[in-house]
Design an enzyme around this catalytic site. Structure first.
Site, PDB file in Angstrom:
ATOM      1  N   GLY A  41      46.626  36.794  32.466  1.00 37.59           N
ATOM      2  CA  GLY A  41      46.692  35.028  32.411  1.00 37.59           C
ATOM      3  C   GLY A  41      45.918  35.381  33.958  1.00 37.59           C
ATOM      4  O   GLY A  41      46.301  35.354  34.746  1.00 37.59           O
ATOM      5  N   GLY A  43      47.156  32.447  36.234  1.00 32.85           N
ATOM      6  CA  GLY A  43      47.227  32.238  37.677  1.00 32.85           C
ATOM      7  C   GLY A  43      47.846  33.855  38.043  1.00 32.85           C
ATOM      8  O   GLY A  43      47.758  34.184  39.320  1.00 32.85           O
ATOM      9  N   ASN A  45      47.141  36.674  37.177  1.00 32.43           N
ATOM     10  CA  ASN A  45      45.826  37.503  37.457  1.00 32.43           C
ATOM     11  C   ASN A  45      45.506  37.420  39.114  1.00 32.43           C
ATOM     12  O   ASN A  45      45.519  38.327  40.176  1.00 32.43           O
ATOM     13  CB  ASN A  45      44.260  37.532  37.111  1.00 32.43           C
ATOM     14  CG  ASN A  45      44.964  38.126  35.520  1.00 32.43           C
ATOM     15  OD1 ASN A  45      46.181  39.155  35.104  1.00 32.43           O
ATOM     16  ND2 ASN A  45      44.078  37.597  35.059  1.00 32.43           N
ATOM     17  N   ASN A 186      32.458  29.462  38.002  1.00 37.40           N
ATOM     18  CA  ASN A 186      31.413  30.641  37.845  1.00 37.40           C
ATOM     19  C   ASN A 186      30.256  29.719  36.416  1.00 37.40           C
ATOM     20  O   ASN A 186      30.042  29.338  36.330  1.00 37.40           O
ATOM     21  CB  ASN A 186      31.791  32.010  36.622  1.00 37.40           C
ATOM     22  CG  ASN A 186      32.270  31.455  35.204  1.00 37.40           C
ATOM     23  OD1 ASN A 186      32.233  30.108  34.859  1.00 37.40           O
ATOM     24  ND2 ASN A 186      32.895  32.228  33.886  1.00 37.40           N
ATOM     25  N   THR A 222      30.281  31.291  41.014  1.00 34.79           N
ATOM     26  CA  THR A 222      30.151  32.188  41.199  1.00 34.79           C
ATOM     27  C   THR A 222      28.971  33.080  40.109  1.00 34.79           C
ATOM     28  O   THR A 222      28.850  32.097  39.085  1.00 34.79           O
ATOM     29  CB  THR A 222      31.083  33.791  40.066  1.00 34.79           C
ATOM     30  OG1 THR A 222      31.541  32.764  39.555  1.00 34.79           O
ATOM     31  CG2 THR A 222      31.956  32.851  41.745  1.00 34.79           C
ATOM     32  N   ASP A 254      38.330  36.074  38.418  1.00 33.48           N
ATOM     33  CA  ASP A 254      40.079  36.253  38.504  1.00 33.48           C
ATOM     34  C   ASP A 254      39.989  36.612  40.298  1.00 33.48           C
ATOM     35  O   ASP A 254      40.940  36.411  41.022  1.00 33.48           O
ATOM     36  CB  ASP A 254      41.177  37.281  37.599  1.00 33.48           C
ATOM     37  CG  ASP A 254      41.309  35.647  36.976  1.00 33.48           C
ATOM     38  OD1 ASP A 254      41.438  34.493  37.369  1.00 33.48           O
ATOM     39  OD2 ASP A 254      41.954  36.984  35.491  1.00 33.48           O
ATOM     40  N   SER A 293      42.568  47.040  37.820  1.00 36.25           N
ATOM     41  CA  SER A 293      41.341  47.625  38.657  1.00 36.25           C
ATOM     42  C   SER A 293      41.066  47.251  39.801  1.00 36.25           C
ATOM     43  O   SER A 293      39.996  46.909  40.535  1.00 36.25           O
ATOM     44  CB  SER A 293      39.943  47.245  37.551  1.00 36.25           C
ATOM     45  OG  SER A 293      39.632  45.729  38.226  1.00 36.25           O
TER      46      SER A 293
HETATM   47  P1  ADP Z   1      33.708  35.546  35.738  1.00 34.50           P
HETATM   48  O1  ADP Z   1      34.244  36.711  35.613  1.00 34.50           O
HETATM   49  O2  ADP Z   1      34.908  34.145  35.959  1.00 34.50           O
HETATM   50  O3  ADP Z   1      32.457  35.052  34.504  1.00 34.50           O
HETATM   51  P2  ADP Z   1      31.309  36.189  37.439  1.00 34.50           P
HETATM   52  O4  ADP Z   1      30.884  36.723  36.986  1.00 34.50           O
HETATM   53  O5  ADP Z   1      30.675  35.186  38.225  1.00 34.50           O
HETATM   54  O6  ADP Z   1      32.976  35.181  37.154  1.00 34.50           O
HETATM   55  O7  ADP Z   1      31.726  37.097  38.574  1.00 34.50           O
HETATM   56  C1  ADP Z   1      32.700  36.951  39.662  1.00 34.50           C
HETATM   57  C2  ADP Z   1      32.315  37.934  41.370  1.00 34.50           C
HETATM   58  O8  ADP Z   1      32.465  39.213  40.124  1.00 34.50           O
HETATM   59  C3  ADP Z   1      30.570  37.965  40.673  1.00 34.50           C
HETATM   60  O9  ADP Z   1      30.565  36.487  42.285  1.00 34.50           O
HETATM   61  C4  ADP Z   1      30.516  39.168  41.749  1.00 34.50           C
HETATM   62  O10 ADP Z   1      31.458  39.592  43.282  1.00 34.50           O
HETATM   63  C5  ADP Z   1      31.380  40.370  40.754  1.00 34.50           C
HETATM   64  N1  ADP Z   1      30.707  40.661  40.419  1.00 34.50           N
HETATM   65  C6  ADP Z   1      30.457  40.173  38.666  1.00 34.50           C
HETATM   66  N2  ADP Z   1      29.955  41.062  37.879  1.00 34.50           N
HETATM   67  C7  ADP Z   1      29.381  41.929  38.780  1.00 34.50           C
HETATM   68  C8  ADP Z   1      28.094  43.029  38.513  1.00 34.50           C
HETATM   69  N3  ADP Z   1      27.570  43.140  37.223  1.00 34.50           N
HETATM   70  N4  ADP Z   1      28.070  43.786  39.419  1.00 34.50           N
HETATM   71  C9  ADP Z   1      28.303  43.200  40.920  1.00 34.50           C
HETATM   72  N5  ADP Z   1      29.468  42.226  40.745  1.00 34.50           N
HETATM   73  C10 ADP Z   1      29.422  41.801  39.890  1.00 34.50           C
END
Ligand code: ADP
Length: 308
Positions: A41, A43, A45, A186, A222, A254, A293
């Site tokens: 979830g 929140g 996480n 994101n 992000t 999260d 993780s």
């Molecule tokens: P969500 O998980 O909400 O889709 P993002 O994919 O934008 O969000 O990822 C959030 C953050 O996780 C990024 O700003 C970055 O710091 C990190 N991150 C995600 N994927 C990667 C990746 N392949 N390599 C390095 N950092 C990553």
């Protein structure tokens, strides 16, 4: 000294993961090779991540009176997360996600939000003293939207900084935006909210400017492996993510939010908090699972020193 407290208003869903060769077709039964149960979830996480990154953390949410709810309470107690504002709802089950995964990592997910949807404005009023004692309050959109919007408005009225991770994305009322100090979508959430197709740094910057025009103070978009973009009245800045071998990006957003909330509550400058969040989330993608993780603060700090 006043305590630095992160409060998260949000959802708890137990995740039941069944991993097998392949996904079933409708009507078919397949045998899974592996079963894992894990607290999830958005929140929850984010609260777990904030606590793991050293913040004194409180969680406001609803769980059912069932084994999953007890599992959540045990997990929060182990992590030192205050549970006094978690309501045990005797009318409905805890939030449950069932996740079927095949050997390539493709998945089928079904979520029964259960008690999460019963979080009520009354629960928010009942938690007023906890909310008012917070350094920052984090929100997402997995509870009843009316309750989340009510809570955001109240917390803002009380002068406490609000942080919204607008996931799952849904259009927000215009008059809610000025109550959001920090918004952290994101790419896809930013696209849904702004109508701008967010795919890169320039489009994320444009989306950030759109949020500011609506009355938000800080927009943090992000961009997965491309890091994040910060837009405030004075700053437009891209923060790159370190190059990592990503194994499982589930929950990276999260962990970003939890790390940011913890760093903000410690009093770090905005850019330092973003830097910490990006490195924490990047490191988490090199491991399987979501809360499993989450790296620890020392690990993130040494990772920040060894990477450019
Ligand atoms: P969500 O998980 O909400 O889709 P993002 O994919 O934008 O969000 O990822 C959030 C953050 O996780 C990024 O700003 C970055 O710091 C990190 N991150 C995600 N994927 C990667 C990746 N392949 N390599 C390095 N950092 C990553």
């Amino acid at each position: 000294m006043t305590a630095k407290i992160v409060t998260v208003v949000g959802s708890y869903n137990v995740g039941l993961f069944l991993k097998g060769e392949r996904l079933p077709s409708p009507g078919e039964t397949v045998i899974a090779a592996e079963f894992v149960e894990s607290g999830g979830g958005k929140g929850s996480n984010q609260a777990v991540a904030a606590a793991r990154f050293g913040a004194e953390t409180r969680f406001i949410g609803r769980i059912g009176e069932d084994s999953y709810g007890h599992y959540a309470l045990d997990m929060y107690r182990r992590l030192g997360i205050s549970t006094t504002s978690i309501q045990i709802d005797r009318t409905i089950h805890s939030g449950v996600s069932i996740i079927l995964i095949d050997k390539e990592g493709n998945n089928l997910i079904s979520v029964a939000p259960g008690a999460n949807l019963n979080l009520s404005p009354q629960d928010i009023d009942d938690a007023q003293s906890i909310l008012q004692a917070s350094t920052i309050v984090g929100f997402q959109l997995e509870n009843s939207h009316d309750t989340v919007f009510y809570a955001l408005r109240r917390v803002h009225e009380w002068g406490i900084p609000t942080f919204l991770d607008p996931a799952p994305a849904t259009p927000l009322p215009d008059d809610l935006y000025p109550c959001i100090d920090i918004i952290k979508p994101n790419e896809s959430e930013a696209s849904i909210l702004t109508g701008i197709d967010v795919t890169d740094v320039p489009s994320a910057t444009a989306a950030g400017e759109w949020f500011l025009q609506q009355g938000v103070t800080v927009a943090l978009i992000t961009l997965g492996r491309a890091g994040a973009v910060l837009v405030t009245a004075d700053v437009r800045q891209h923060f790159a993510a370190p190059l990592v071998e990503a194994l499982d990006t589930t929950g990276a957003g999260d962990i970003f939010s939890g790390a940011f909330l913890a760093a903000y509550a410690r009093g770090q400058a905005l850019s330092d908090a973003i830097h910490f969040a990006i490195y924490s989330a990047a490191l988490s993608t090199t491991r399987l699972g979501v809360i499993e993780s989450i790296p620890d603060t020392n690990e993130v700090e040494s990772f920040m020193k060894t990477t450019v």
